[in-house]
Scaffold this motif. Structure first.
Motif, PDB file in Angstrom:
ATOM      1  N   PHE A  68      -8.921  -1.599  -3.622  1.00  0.00           N
ATOM      2  CA  PHE A  68      -7.591  -1.970  -3.147  1.00  0.00           C
ATOM      3  C   PHE A  68      -7.104  -3.251  -3.822  1.00  0.00           C
ATOM      4  O   PHE A  68      -5.936  -3.355  -4.196  1.00  0.00           O
ATOM      5  CB  PHE A  68      -7.581  -2.156  -1.630  1.00  0.00           C
ATOM      6  N   TRP A  97      -1.117   4.192  -2.041  1.00  0.00           N
ATOM      7  CA  TRP A  97      -2.555   4.087  -1.813  1.00  0.00           C
ATOM      8  C   TRP A  97      -3.041   5.382  -1.169  1.00  0.00           C
ATOM      9  O   TRP A  97      -2.478   5.839  -0.177  1.00  0.00           O
ATOM     10  CB  TRP A  97      -2.837   2.892  -0.904  1.00  0.00           C
ATOM     11  N   TYR A 155      -4.913   6.761   0.932  1.00  0.00           N
ATOM     12  CA  TYR A 155      -5.580   6.867   2.226  1.00  0.00           C
ATOM     13  C   TYR A 155      -4.549   6.690   3.334  1.00  0.00           C
ATOM     14  O   TYR A 155      -3.512   6.061   3.142  1.00  0.00           O
ATOM     15  CB  TYR A 155      -6.670   5.786   2.390  1.00  0.00           C
ATOM     16  N   HIS A 179      -0.268  -3.191  -9.066  1.00  0.00           N
ATOM     17  CA  HIS A 179       1.060  -2.931  -8.497  1.00  0.00           C
ATOM     18  C   HIS A 179       1.938  -4.178  -8.552  1.00  0.00           C
ATOM     19  O   HIS A 179       3.128  -4.095  -8.892  1.00  0.00           O
ATOM     20  CB  HIS A 179       0.911  -2.461  -7.053  1.00  0.00           C
ATOM     21  N   ALA A 230      -5.997  -2.336  -7.286  1.00  0.00           N
ATOM     22  CA  ALA A 230      -4.745  -1.566  -7.246  1.00  0.00           C
ATOM     23  C   ALA A 230      -3.576  -2.462  -6.876  1.00  0.00           C
ATOM     24  O   ALA A 230      -2.467  -2.321  -7.412  1.00  0.00           O
ATOM     25  CB  ALA A 230      -4.876  -0.417  -6.246  1.00  0.00           C
ATOM     26  N   LEU A 231      -3.809  -3.398  -5.969  1.00  0.00           N
ATOM     27  CA  LEU A 231      -2.755  -4.325  -5.560  1.00  0.00           C
ATOM     28  C   LEU A 231      -2.345  -5.223  -6.716  1.00  0.00           C
ATOM     29  O   LEU A 231      -1.145  -5.471  -6.934  1.00  0.00           O
ATOM     30  CB  LEU A 231      -3.238  -5.169  -4.383  1.00  0.00           C
ATOM     31  N   ALA A 272       0.831  -1.208   0.000  1.00  0.00           N
ATOM     32  CA  ALA A 272       0.000   0.000   0.000  1.00  0.00           C
ATOM     33  C   ALA A 272       0.861   1.252   0.000  1.00  0.00           C
ATOM     34  O   ALA A 272       0.577   2.234  -0.707  1.00  0.00           O
ATOM     35  CB  ALA A 272      -0.930  -0.005   1.203  1.00  0.00           C
TER      36      ALA A 272
END
Length: 256
Positions: free
Chosen positions: A212, A177, A179, A219, A215-216, A172
């Motif tokens: 998430f 990320w 947040y 990544h 996005a993970l 993250a």
């Protein structure tokens, strides 16, 4: 009434464990122990409790209280009658000195004389903030809401949770990320792990365009690898509980 209060407090032992109140969280070797009280006023005495509590806070301040106690209430979730009174952060070796200050200044005498008669139930916990795996802002003054996910862990999952928490947190941070978050473990009661995400307002709670998990996967460059990591994480727990808490500024003490 007793059954209602116990039901109301079902999840209180693992709540609010990672709300940091000051820039200390960002400095080297910060204090990482949060002191948490959960209180439920007697039926019909909420207004009286708040009035008495507010006066008590002023009394504490007049005696030189070194702690900036903050008060939170559920805004979304269960147990809406709870008041969470919390200070972060300290360390074990400083607790005795604070308790002695309370005795010397008759702090509890004032509490029992003016506030206690309005309280139907108490719970008291400490929580250990995981500074290394958290990503918390230096200044939290603009944040008014705190989304808390409480995890009910399976027996024997301590090592797997630690590994998964580090993996998710490291990724993250690496993928930036958008947040902030904080992890903590509860000390007392049933214990438990909590994840907290702070928000300035409800609008900020709008889910991002990319989740998430998506996005993970981007990544990591591997959907299967990201999916396996998240599956391994979820298998550590029996269940989760999600609650959003609101900072009650009018009952909280100002930062030192």
């Amino acid at each position: 009434m007793k059954k209602i209060l116990l039901k109301t407090l079902k999840y209180s032992c693992i709540l609010m464990l990672a709300l940091l109140n000051s820039a200390n969280a960002a400095h080297h070797k910060p204090d990482s122990l949060a002191d948490v009280w959960v209180m439920v006023p007697k039926a019909g005495q909420e207004v009286a409790f708040e009035a008495a509590f507010s006066k008590h806070v002023k009394y504490r301040a007049s005696k030189g209280d070194t702690r900036s106690w903050k008060v939170y209430r559920p805004a979304i979730g269960t147990g809406m009658g709870r008041y969470i009174i919390r200070y972060c952060c300290t360390k074990w070796k400083d607790v005795d000195g604070y308790l002695q200050w309370q005795t010397d200044n008759k702090i509890l005498d004032d509490w029992y004389a003016n506030v206690a008669q309005h309280v139907g139930h108490y719970e008291h916990f400490y929580s250990r903030i995981d500074m290394k795996n958290s990503h918390w802002p230096d200044d939290t003054k603009e944040f008014k809401y705190f989304a808390v996910t409480n995890y009910k862990a399976k027996m024997g999952s301590v090592k797997s949770i630690a590994e998964g928490k580090k993996l998710l947190s490291d990724n993250a941070k690496a993928m930036k990320w958008p947040y902030f978050w904080s992890w903590a473990d509860s000390i007392g009661g049933k214990g438990g792990l909590s994840l907290v995400i702070p928000y300035k307002n409800y609008a900020e709670m709008t889910p991002p365009d990319k989740s998430f998990s998506q996005a993970l996967a981007t990544h990591m460059g591997d959907d299967a690898k990201a999916g396996a990591a998240l599956k391994a994480w979820s298998e550590n727990f029996h269940s989760t509980t999600y609650t959003v808490y609101r900072l009650v500024e009018e009952l909280s003490m100002p930062d030192k």
